[in-house]
Structure formats: structure tokens, C-alpha cells
Design a protein around this motif. Structure first.
Motif, short mmCIF file in Angstrom:
data_model
loop_
_atom_site.label_atom_id
_atom_site.label_comp_id
_atom_site.label_asym_id
_atom_site.label_seq_id
_atom_site.Cartn_x
_atom_site.Cartn_y
_atom_site.Cartn_z
N TYR A 412 0.92 -1.15 -0.16
CA TYR A 412 0.12 0.03 -0.03
C TYR A 412 0.76 1.18 0.06
N LEU A 413 0.42 2.23 -0.86
CA LEU A 413 1.28 3.67 -0.80
C LEU A 413 0.51 4.65 -0.22
N ALA A 414 1.07 5.72 0.35
CA ALA A 414 0.50 7.01 0.72
C ALA A 414 1.26 8.08 0.45
N PHE A 415 0.64 9.12 -0.31
CA PHE A 415 1.54 10.28 -0.59
C PHE A 415 0.92 11.56 0.28
N GLY A 416 1.69 12.28 0.81
CA GLY A 416 1.24 13.17 1.60
C GLY A 416 1.24 14.45 0.61
N VAL A 417 0.02 15.08 1.04
CA VAL A 417 -0.14 16.33 0.21
C VAL A 417 -0.85 17.47 1.09
N THR A 418 -0.69 18.92 0.45
CA THR A 418 -1.19 19.83 0.87
C THR A 418 -1.86 20.60 -0.08
N CYS A 419 -2.11 21.82 0.25
CA CYS A 419 -2.99 22.88 -0.74
C CYS A 419 -1.71 23.47 -1.39
N GLY A 420 -1.74 23.57 -2.69
CA GLY A 420 -0.92 24.37 -3.32
C GLY A 420 -1.77 25.30 -4.36
N ILE A 421 -1.71 26.73 -4.09
CA ILE A 421 -2.36 27.73 -4.75
C ILE A 421 -1.79 28.17 -6.03
N THR A 422 -2.58 28.03 -7.26
CA THR A 422 -2.15 28.56 -8.47
C THR A 422 -2.10 29.79 -8.87
N PHE A 423 -3.74 30.30 -8.99
CA PHE A 423 -3.80 31.65 -9.03
C PHE A 423 -5.13 32.22 -8.47
N THR A 424 -5.37 33.23 -8.23
CA THR A 424 -6.75 33.80 -7.65
C THR A 424 -7.70 34.31 -8.88
N PHE A 425 -9.04 34.16 -8.49
CA PHE A 425 -10.02 34.52 -9.34
C PHE A 425 -10.34 35.91 -9.64
N GLY A 426 -10.10 36.59 -8.58
CA GLY A 426 -10.57 37.97 -8.65
C GLY A 426 -9.74 38.78 -9.41
N GLY A 427 -10.34 39.81 -10.12
CA GLY A 427 -9.38 40.69 -10.94
C GLY A 427 -10.23 41.81 -11.40
N VAL A 428 -9.74 42.80 -12.53
CA VAL A 428 -10.52 43.61 -13.02
C VAL A 428 -11.31 43.37 -14.00
N LYS A 429 -12.34 43.83 -14.41
CA LYS A 429 -13.22 43.88 -15.36
C LYS A 429 -12.81 44.23 -16.91
N ILE A 430 -12.97 43.41 -17.89
CA ILE A 430 -12.48 44.02 -19.10
C ILE A 430 -13.79 43.69 -20.17
N ASP A 431 -13.52 44.35 -21.25
CA ASP A 431 -14.46 44.05 -22.14
C ASP A 431 -13.94 42.81 -23.21
N ASP A 432 -14.68 42.50 -24.31
CA ASP A 432 -14.05 41.61 -25.08
C ASP A 432 -13.12 41.84 -25.93
N SER A 433 -12.71 43.33 -25.90
CA SER A 433 -11.28 43.35 -26.50
C SER A 433 -9.98 43.76 -25.69
N GLY A 434 -10.35 43.38 -24.38
CA GLY A 434 -9.34 43.41 -23.22
C GLY A 434 -9.34 44.62 -22.78
N ARG A 435 -10.08 46.00 -23.14
CA ARG A 435 -9.99 47.05 -22.31
C ARG A 435 -10.58 47.08 -20.89
N VAL A 436 -9.79 47.65 -19.76
CA VAL A 436 -10.25 47.70 -18.68
C VAL A 436 -11.43 48.78 -18.26
N LEU A 437 -12.24 48.38 -17.59
CA LEU A 437 -13.60 49.10 -17.41
C LEU A 437 -13.48 49.70 -15.92
N ASP A 438 -14.11 50.87 -16.02
CA ASP A 438 -14.06 51.68 -14.49
C ASP A 438 -15.34 51.03 -14.17
N HIS A 439 -15.80 51.75 -12.73
CA HIS A 439 -17.11 51.44 -12.35
C HIS A 439 -18.32 51.61 -12.98
N GLU A 440 -18.19 52.49 -13.72
CA GLU A 440 -19.45 52.81 -14.97
C GLU A 440 -19.55 51.93 -16.03
#
Length: 493
Positions: A412-440
Motif C-alpha cells: 500500500y502507498l500513501a502520498f502526503g499532500v497539502t494545498c498548492g495555490i495556483t492563481f486567484t480568481f478575482g481581478g479587473v473587469k474587461i470587455d471583449d477587446s481587453g479594455r479595462v472598465l471603470d465602475h460605470e
């Protein structure tokens, strides 16, 4: 104004390079800024396996992208349509993914990969990670047969060659901490400490905040400061915060992230030698237990590509933020060699479950009872690791919905693991052309974004390989639009 470039790209990952290539192709003078030293060029991309999710009709369409491979004749592959890709995005994000950005990514990715190939990026079919051999033929899981030659390292190396050919200037050890704006509010450059860099347009592609313990605890919640960082230590969110300070609208799942089962003894941040090999992604063939010997998730809920990015968070919640993947002699031959035989792997082997528990530091009575209960709940049937085989448990909580073979054959085998974070999902809002949008939801003049800085695509979970897809599509779009804007503002010479 004394401009040093037409377009500045902040960040040197895949999204940043795609933006730089596209802008250079459109005739812009491009300056890329990297927060870390020269060896950090590539950002998180360097640490990926290089898998890219894309649509395709058949193997012939993929063959036009990949390097010659004699194994093509022994491959089974079903079409993966735009509807399939959109359906996967909608399903794993619980219906929250931005519909417009999702459609743009899905419908543009195949063309974007052809563009990358024409630039000089080399692709291959990735048999060792996304396929199982069945009756002498390779059967692929949907959407992910394609990877870059030599993985993330290879992708970065190829991007650097292309950038050099196109005359893109890359400057390292330059930590961007603010955006420069003129009296009308247009972004006209960036600041990095005492330095200022001026341009007609700026593309932000500097990643999320996963390498910032304080921001992780603030936005992701308690214990997230304990997670290990899979990739670059330089994605601390400085450029993202600078965009928010300049009026960018936040978007996406700010309390969510991509996090996987990661070797318990891996370094605190990315390993430049072993890169992605600390991941442990054969868990659908195992049972996963905590230090008390209890199971806490459905290892066989779905194909790995649709669960691996969310199970790291569940491991983090366990005592000591630690868990173990347990296999027996039947499934051990199916483990990914590059991940489970990596130097320094946290591995334990024994001829009994009780002995395995004692070696690994798992509660002996707890693991013994768990294995006995699990074995009793398994049912006879056909085991097939290449599909959801329906070989599930009966009357067990949590269930194991597929690939539920009893743990009955030593060693029998056991492999010890923990949490590895890759990237966060929160960011800035863009449109379909990649332009960053403001609060309006109006475009901030001169400001674009791509890659992990973009919010709105991923919530709760993530279909494997779609990060590089998004970075490629929106990096290319942002670079093209930034260059177009710069050409209208730069006086003719």
C-alpha cells in the motif's frame, strides 16, 4: 511627451507575451516589464504543464498544430465543440462565468493557437497527462489533448525567442506599483518606485495576488496564508491594486482561487527545477484521507480535469492542512511517474494499512476503519480509468462515484499532500477587446488587461487548461487593441 515605447506590457507570462507579440506585429514599439530578476521571466506560465484547452473537430485538425508524432494513428478522439467548452465553463463555475468573455475565449482559441503556431510556438499531443491507453489505443479526455512542447518552460523559452525576433524590449527587476495618468484620466505609463515609463497604452498581465499571504487571508479567508504557492513568488497583486486605485472595476470571484493537491514537502513557492512535478493528480484512483484517517471528498466525482483545481481548498481545511492519497498494488502502476516519482516526494509504503498509517503519521484506527468501510462499499464492475466508468460505492459518505476499486492488494502507498495555490480568481473587469472598465463599465482610456488579472471567467472551479486559453486569446486582443490605440496617438515621423 517623451515616450519610451508605444505599448508597455506589465508581466512576462503567456498573456503578457501574447500581448507583446500582437502589439509588435501591429507595428508598435513594445516594452515588457518584469517584477522579478531575469530568471523569473515567464511568471506563472513557467510553472505550468503547458496544457491548453481548445475546440477541435477531429484529430486531423489538431495534427495541423502539433509536431510530427507517429502515435497519431493509435489515438481515439471525440470532437470538442464550442458548445462543449461553454458547457464545461458554465457547469464548473456554477453558471457564474461571464457569458461574453467566455464566448470570446471559446470561439477565438482555435484561431489563436494557429496564430501562436505561425509565430513559432510548438505543440504536441500530451499522452502522458491527458490520456489513458486502452486496448493499444490512446483515448483522450475532452478538450485537453494539446500541450506546448516542453511544457511551461518550453512555452516561455519559445516566447522569449519570438519577442527577441520582434524587437520587444524586456526589463527585469522592475516592480510596477502605480499607473500614470494625464489630466484627462488617460493612462500614459506606469511607475516602479522612483522610475517612470511612458507609453500611449498599457497592458496589465501581472497575475493575481496568490503570492501575497496578507491578501490571501484578507480575500480568500482564514488559513489561506498557510497555502503553498505553486508558481512565481512575484505575483503579489501590486499591479492589480494599482489598477483598482486608478478606478478599475473589480470583477470575478475574489474569495476563490485555483488550488490543487501539492506535495506536502514542496517548497513554499515555485520550484524552478521541478516546476509542476510537485502536483499529485492521480487521486481519482485513490482514496484521500486526512491525518485522522477520514475521507472528506469524492475522489471520483468527475474526470480529474474538472475537480483538481478545487480540491486543494478542501485539503487546506483539514487538520494541519494536510492529507494523504492512498493506493494499493492494483492502481500504483497507473500513477503518473513524473509526479509520483519526483525527487523528495512525500511517499510511504507498507504491507498493511495499519503499518502504512503508522509510517505516514495517520491515525491508525481511523485509517483502518475507513479502508474497511470503503472496501465494503465497493461494488463489482468494469474498471476503466479513461472514462467515468460508474464503478462507484454504495452507502458511503462521501461517496466515490467512479473508479472505486477496493484497497486490497499490498504493498500500500500513501502520498502526503497539502494545498498548492495556483492563481486567484478575482481581478479587473474587461470587455471583449481587453479594455479595462471603470465602475460605470466605461473603458479606462489607454488601459488593457489579460491573463490572471482578469476577473469574471472563473468561479469556484476551473476546467483544466483554460487559463492558458484565456491568456492567449485576451493577451492577443489586448496587444492588438493597445497597438491600434497607440498608432492613433503617436505622431507620424
Amino acid at each position: 511627451m517623451d515616450t519610451q515605447a508605444d505599448v508597455i506590457v506589465v508581466g512576462t507570462g503567456n498573456a503578457g507575451f501574447c500581448a507583446a507579440h500582437a502589439a509588435a506585429q501591429a507595428g508598435a514599439r513594445v516594452l515588457m516589464l518584469e517584477k522579478g530578476p531575469a530568471e523569473a521571466i515567464g511568471g506563472n506560465t513557467y510553472f505550468t504543464a503547458g496544457a491548453i484547452r481548445t475546440t477541435y473537430r477531429d484529430l486531423g485538425e489538431l495534427a495541423e498544430l502539433v509536431v510530427d508524432d507517429e502515435r497519431h494513428a493509435r489515438t481515439d478522439i471525440a470532437p470538442y465543440t464550442a458548445a462543449d467548452f461553454i458547457g464545461d465553463m458554465d457547469r464548473v463555475t456554477l453558471g457564474r462565468c461571464d457569458p461574453s468573455l467566455t464566448r470570446t475565449m471559446v470561439h477565438d482559441i482555435a484561431n489563436a493557437l494557429t496564430w501562436m503556431r505561425d509565430l513559432g510556438i510548438r505543440f504536441r499531443l500530451q499522452y502522458e497527462r491527458q490520456a489513458y491507453e486502452v486496448n493499444g489505443r490512446h483515448r483522450f479526455w475532452g478538450g485537453l489533448p494539446l500541450a506546448v512542447v516542453d511544457g511551461g518552460k518550453g512555452l516561455v523559452a519559445q516566447h522569449r525567442l519570438i519577442a527577441a525576433r520582434e524587437g520587444v524590449d524586456i526589463r527585469c527587476s522592475t516592480a510596477v506599483d502605480r499607473l500614470l495618468r494625464d489630466a484627462d484620466g488617460r493612462v500614459v505609463g506606469v511607475g516602479a518606485g522612483e522610475q517612470e515609463f511612458h507609453a500611449e497604452a498599457v497592458v496589465l498581465a501581472a497575475g493575481g495576488f496568490q503570492a501575497n499571504r496578507l491578501l490571501r487571508a484578507q480575500y480568500l479567508g482564514p488559513t489561506w496564508d498557510l497555502a503553498k504557492v505553486r508558481g512565481t513568488p512575484h505575483n503579489t497583486g501590486a499591479a492589480l491594486l494599482a489598477a483598482l486605485d486608478a478606478g478599475a472595476q473589480p470583477a470575478g470571484h475574489w474569495s476563490g482561487c485555483h488550488a490543487v493537491a501539492w506535495d506536502a514537502n514542496a517548497p513554499e513557492t515555485g520550484d524552478f527545477e521541478l516546476t509542476n512535478r510537485h502536483t499529485k493528480q492521480s487521486y481519482p484512483l485513490s482514496i484521500v484521507v486526512n491525518t485522522e484517517g477520514r475521507r472528506f471528498l469524492d475522489e471520483g466525482a468527475e474526470l480529474r480535469n474538472y475537480t483538481y483545481a478545487k480540491y486543494g481548498a478542501q485539503i487546506l481545511l483539514q487538520p494541519g492542512a494536510r492529507a494523504f492519497q492512498v493506493f494499493d498494488a492494483k492502481t500504483a502502476p497507473l500513477l503518473r511517474e513524473a509526479e509520483y516519482q519526483v525527487p523528495g516526494v512525500t511517499r510511504y509504503e507498507a504491507n498493511s494499512i495499519a503499518e502504512l498509517a503508522e509510517l505516514a503519521g495517520i491515525d491508525v484506527a481511523g485509517l483502518t476503519a475507513t479502508v474497511e468501510g470503503y472496501n465494503a462499499a465497493t461494488r463489482p464492475g468494469h474498471f476503466d480509468p479513461s472514462v467515468k466508468d460508474g464503478l462507484g460505492t454504495a452507502g458511503l459518505h462521501p461517496p466515490k462515484s467512479n473508479w472505486a476499486l477496493p484497497l486490497s492488494e499490498p504493498p500500500y502507498l500513501a502520498f502526503g499532500v497539502t494545498c498548492g495555490i495556483t492563481f486567484t480568481f478575482g481581478g479587473v473587469k474587461i470587455d471583449d477587446s481587453g479594455r479595462v472598465l471603470d465602475h460605470e463599465s466605461e473603458a479606462i482610456p489607454g488601459l488593457f488587461a489579460a491573463g490572471e488579472m482578469v476577473g469574471g471567467l472563473f468561479y469556484h472551479n476551473y476546467p483544466g487548461g483554460s487559463g492558458l486559453s484565456a491568456g492567449t486569446v485576451f493577451g492577443r486582443k489586448a496587444g492588438t487593441e493597445a497597438a491600434r490605440l497607440a498608432s492613433t496617438l503617436t505622431p507620424a515621423t
